[in-house]
Design an enzyme around this catalytic site. Structure first.
Site, PDB file in Angstrom:
ATOM      1  N   LYS A 151      -1.091   3.108  -5.678  1.00 49.64           N
ATOM      2  CA  LYS A 151      -1.403   4.187  -6.621  1.00 49.64           C
ATOM      3  C   LYS A 151      -1.369   3.665  -8.042  1.00 49.64           C
ATOM      4  O   LYS A 151      -0.814   2.639  -8.369  1.00 49.64           O
ATOM      5  CB  LYS A 151      -0.463   5.360  -6.419  1.00 49.64           C
ATOM      6  CG  LYS A 151       0.990   5.089  -6.638  1.00 49.64           C
ATOM      7  CD  LYS A 151       1.693   6.427  -6.631  1.00 49.64           C
ATOM      8  CE  LYS A 151       3.196   6.338  -6.779  1.00 49.64           C
ATOM      9  NZ  LYS A 151       3.929   5.739  -5.727  1.00 49.64           N
ATOM     10  N   MET A 156      -7.709   8.232   9.897  1.00 47.80           N
ATOM     11  CA  MET A 156      -8.215   8.979   8.741  1.00 47.80           C
ATOM     12  C   MET A 156      -9.103  10.139   9.209  1.00 47.80           C
ATOM     13  O   MET A 156     -10.193  10.362   8.683  1.00 47.80           O
ATOM     14  CB  MET A 156      -9.008   8.043   7.801  1.00 47.80           C
ATOM     15  CG  MET A 156      -8.124   6.977   7.182  1.00 47.80           C
ATOM     16  SD  MET A 156      -9.017   5.711   6.284  1.00 47.80           S
ATOM     17  CE  MET A 156      -9.463   4.589   7.608  1.00 47.80           C
ATOM     18  N   ASP A 172       0.825  -1.204   0.000  1.00 43.06           N
ATOM     19  CA  ASP A 172       0.000   0.000   0.000  1.00 43.06           C
ATOM     20  C   ASP A 172       0.861   1.256   0.000  1.00 43.06           C
ATOM     21  O   ASP A 172       2.046   1.214   0.296  1.00 43.06           O
ATOM     22  CB  ASP A 172      -0.856   0.022   1.267  1.00 43.06           C
ATOM     23  CG  ASP A 172      -2.077  -0.863   1.107  1.00 43.06           C
ATOM     24  OD1 ASP A 172      -2.459  -1.119  -0.035  1.00 43.06           O
ATOM     25  OD2 ASP A 172      -2.623  -1.294   2.138  1.00 43.06           O
TER      26      ASP A 172
HETATM   27  N1  SAH Z   1      -3.964  -0.530   9.064  1.00 40.24           N
HETATM   28  C1  SAH Z   1      -3.443   0.751   9.463  1.00 40.24           C
HETATM   29  C2  SAH Z   1      -4.456   1.853   9.266  1.00 40.24           C
HETATM   30  C3  SAH Z   1      -4.820   2.082   7.844  1.00 40.24           C
HETATM   31  S1  SAH Z   1      -5.903   3.415   7.640  1.00 40.24           S
HETATM   32  C4  SAH Z   1      -2.992   0.680  10.920  1.00 40.24           C
HETATM   33  O1  SAH Z   1      -3.263  -0.295  11.592  1.00 40.24           O
HETATM   34  O2  SAH Z   1      -2.330   1.605  11.370  1.00 40.24           O
HETATM   35  C5  SAH Z   1      -4.789   4.741   7.316  1.00 40.24           C
HETATM   36  C6  SAH Z   1      -4.750   5.693   8.493  1.00 40.24           C
HETATM   37  O3  SAH Z   1      -3.923   5.152   9.503  1.00 40.24           O
HETATM   38  C7  SAH Z   1      -4.137   7.029   8.183  1.00 40.24           C
HETATM   39  O4  SAH Z   1      -5.084   7.901   7.617  1.00 40.24           O
HETATM   40  C8  SAH Z   1      -3.726   7.495   9.555  1.00 40.24           C
HETATM   41  O5  SAH Z   1      -4.828   7.956  10.280  1.00 40.24           O
HETATM   42  C9  SAH Z   1      -3.299   6.194  10.190  1.00 40.24           C
HETATM   43  N2  SAH Z   1      -1.837   5.982  10.122  1.00 40.24           N
HETATM   44  C10 SAH Z   1      -1.185   5.039   9.446  1.00 40.24           C
HETATM   45  N3  SAH Z   1       0.138   5.134   9.655  1.00 40.24           N
HETATM   46  C11 SAH Z   1       0.321   6.152  10.480  1.00 40.24           C
HETATM   47  C12 SAH Z   1       1.455   6.759  11.086  1.00 40.24           C
HETATM   48  N4  SAH Z   1       2.694   6.308  10.863  1.00 40.24           N
HETATM   49  N5  SAH Z   1       1.261   7.817  11.892  1.00 40.24           N
HETATM   50  C13 SAH Z   1       0.028   8.268  12.138  1.00 40.24           C
HETATM   51  N6  SAH Z   1      -1.069   7.747  11.607  1.00 40.24           N
HETATM   52  C14 SAH Z   1      -0.940   6.716  10.792  1.00 40.24           C
END
Ligand code: SAH
Length: 466
Positions: free
Chosen positions: A272, A385, A250
């Protein structure tokens, strides 16, 4: 295409060249790589040409060319570097039935000699019909650098193995085997121990390994890549990456983590597409299944934990429907990395006995939640998000009676080197976000303030004891 590229067998055939200077020598150097019978006509040959004649590499006739001198020749080179003489000799050769090349005269030549990358028996010929000699040279230099120097030897050894390699299924398994040989295992074996024998042994050892790999059936591992810091990968995730044939990843998976995948693994960015669009989910599902069905060890790499807002179930259902086996390798979700970044815990005795993972928006737009429950003091939520939904969240929560002094901490790029922590309250959240102008992934920790700042926030103190 004005000139049709072919490879001509010159062994035992007659090739005639007229000329004794630099141009003649340049052509001779190439022609001497073949097994042609070379005859050179020149009244004043360069000493090197004389030496070659003495060494028996060619026949030298020290006079100008005359009618009948090119009898039975397949190819003729006019290389006197003199337009009048070249026209004369090429007319003679043409009358004798040879195909004619005039050095530096494309228009009157019946054939041309391309730029050559020589890894005999592998030969790459590059021609531009005289349109772009500089480009031909650049392509040649590029290929010279890219093709292992020993490719010829590897191909010679490989030729004897062609039959044996047919034990591998045609298509991908066989392609992978030869690719591995020419570009990975072969060059490595020769580095350790140069020579044809050691190459043959290495090739012999390589086949069983590929046969074993072929016998494997495809499998899909849904792997959580964690929030970004490669040290936050699990050992299982690392192993899966080590063994992967194909990695579908991703947008949010950090480059440092992609670096850890097996070097030969095929890396597919499904985050993308052209024009910034995402690869549609059904295409991702189809790709995963297609690769696994071909026998590949597929790693579906998702940021954080694959089970948190990762559309995992759709992909699992696609695997199930196709009868493809799958496993989940858990990862560290952004919420865990974010609380770690601010020195807090997600749950705390006397403060919150539960924690919610919310999404700011879903497929339909801003997501609805149990606002009344969330508005009670002491509630903690990790909001994924949530950047764009911040104003909406703020409005809903305050409408349901949440204290505007409730801390909300925004963590951008949690665990990454560019991590940022923005302390805010529910009341000033959207202003704080506008001011911070975030461009990385960000998580909102509702109900939690950074540990350092906690004492400076009376509202939080009350909440903590309540
Ligand atoms: N599966 C992922 C979440 C995917 S949804 C998890 O468990 O973290 C994508 C969202 O995750 C982003 O919009 C943001 O809100 C959050 N996110 C993912 N990586 C991040 C990071 N390094 N720092 C802060 N937020 C993060």
């Amino acid at each position: 295409m004005q000139h049709f590229p072919i490879f001509v067998a010159l062994a035992g055939r007659r090739v005639v060249l007229s000329g004794g200077g630099e141009a003649a020598l340049a052509k001779l150097r190439l022609l001497l790589k073949t097994e042609a019978h070379l005859t050179v006509f020149s009244p004043a040959p360069a000493p090197e040409i004389r030496d070659l004649a003495k060494a028996g590499r060619l026949r030298l006739v020290e006079r100008a060319m005359a009618p009948g001198d090119a009898t039975c020749a397949v190819l003729f080179y006019a290389a006197d570097e003199d337009a009048v003489e070249d026209a004369r000799t090429s007319a003679l050769a043409r009358a004798d039935g040879a195909l004619v090349n005039i050095v530096d005269n494309l228009g009157d030549s019946q054939f041309i000699t391309p730029a050559i990358v020589d890894r005999d028996p592998v030969t790459v010929a590059i021609g531009t019909e005289g349109a772009a000699p500089v480009l031909a040279r650049a392509i040649k230099a590029d290929l010279e650098a890219r093709l292992p120097a020993q490719l010829g030897l590897l191909a010679r050894v490989g030729k004897g193995f062609r039959k044996m390699a047919e034990r591998l299924a045609p298509g991908r398994p066989r392609r992978d085997f030869w690719r591995d040989w020419y570009f990975e295992s072969g060059p490595r074996a020769l580095e350790r121990d140069p020579g044809e024998d050691s190459a043959a042994r290495a090739l012999q050892d390589l086949l069983p390994r590929h046969l074993a790999r072929e016998a494997r059936i495809g499998h899909v591992a849904f792997v959580g890549a964690g929030p970004g810091d490669p040290e936050l990968l699990t050992l299982k995730a690392r192993r899966a990456l080590d063994e992967a044939d194909v990695v579908l990843y991703d947008r949010l998976v950090s480059p440092e983590i992609l670096e850890l995948a097996r070097r030969e693994a095929r890396m597919i960015d499904v985050g993308k597409e052209a024009f910034g669009r995402h690869t549609p989910q059904h295409e991702i599902d189809a790709l995963i299944v297609a690769h696994a069905r071909e026998g590949a060890q597929v790693v579906r790499l998702k940021s954080g934990d694959a089970t948190v807002f990762g559309r995992l179930d759709e992909e699992i259902e696609a695997c199930e429907a196709a009868g493809v086996s799958w496993t989940i390798v858990p990862g560290i979700t952004a919420a865990s990395a974010s609380v770690a970044a601010i020195g807090q815990s997600l749950t705390r005795r006397g403060r919150n006995a539960s924690v919610r993972f919310l999404t700011g928006h879903d497929m339909a737009g801003f997501a609805d939640h149990d606002w009344a429950a969330l508005s009670r003091p002491g509630e903690v939520a990790a909001i994924y998000m949530g950047k764009r939904a911040a104003r909406f969240l703020q409005g809903r929560l305050m409408m349901h009676g949440a204290d505007r002094a409730t801390p909300v901490t925004v963590i951008e790029n949690a665990s990454r080197t560019d991590q940022r922590v923005i302390g805010a309250t529910l009341g000033d959240l959207s202003d704080a976000l506008t001011e911070a102008a975030l461009d990385g992934p960000a998580l909102l920790l509702y109900g939690l303030a950074p540990r350092d700042a906690a004492t400076a926030m009376p509202a939080l103190k009350t909440q903590e004891v309540s």
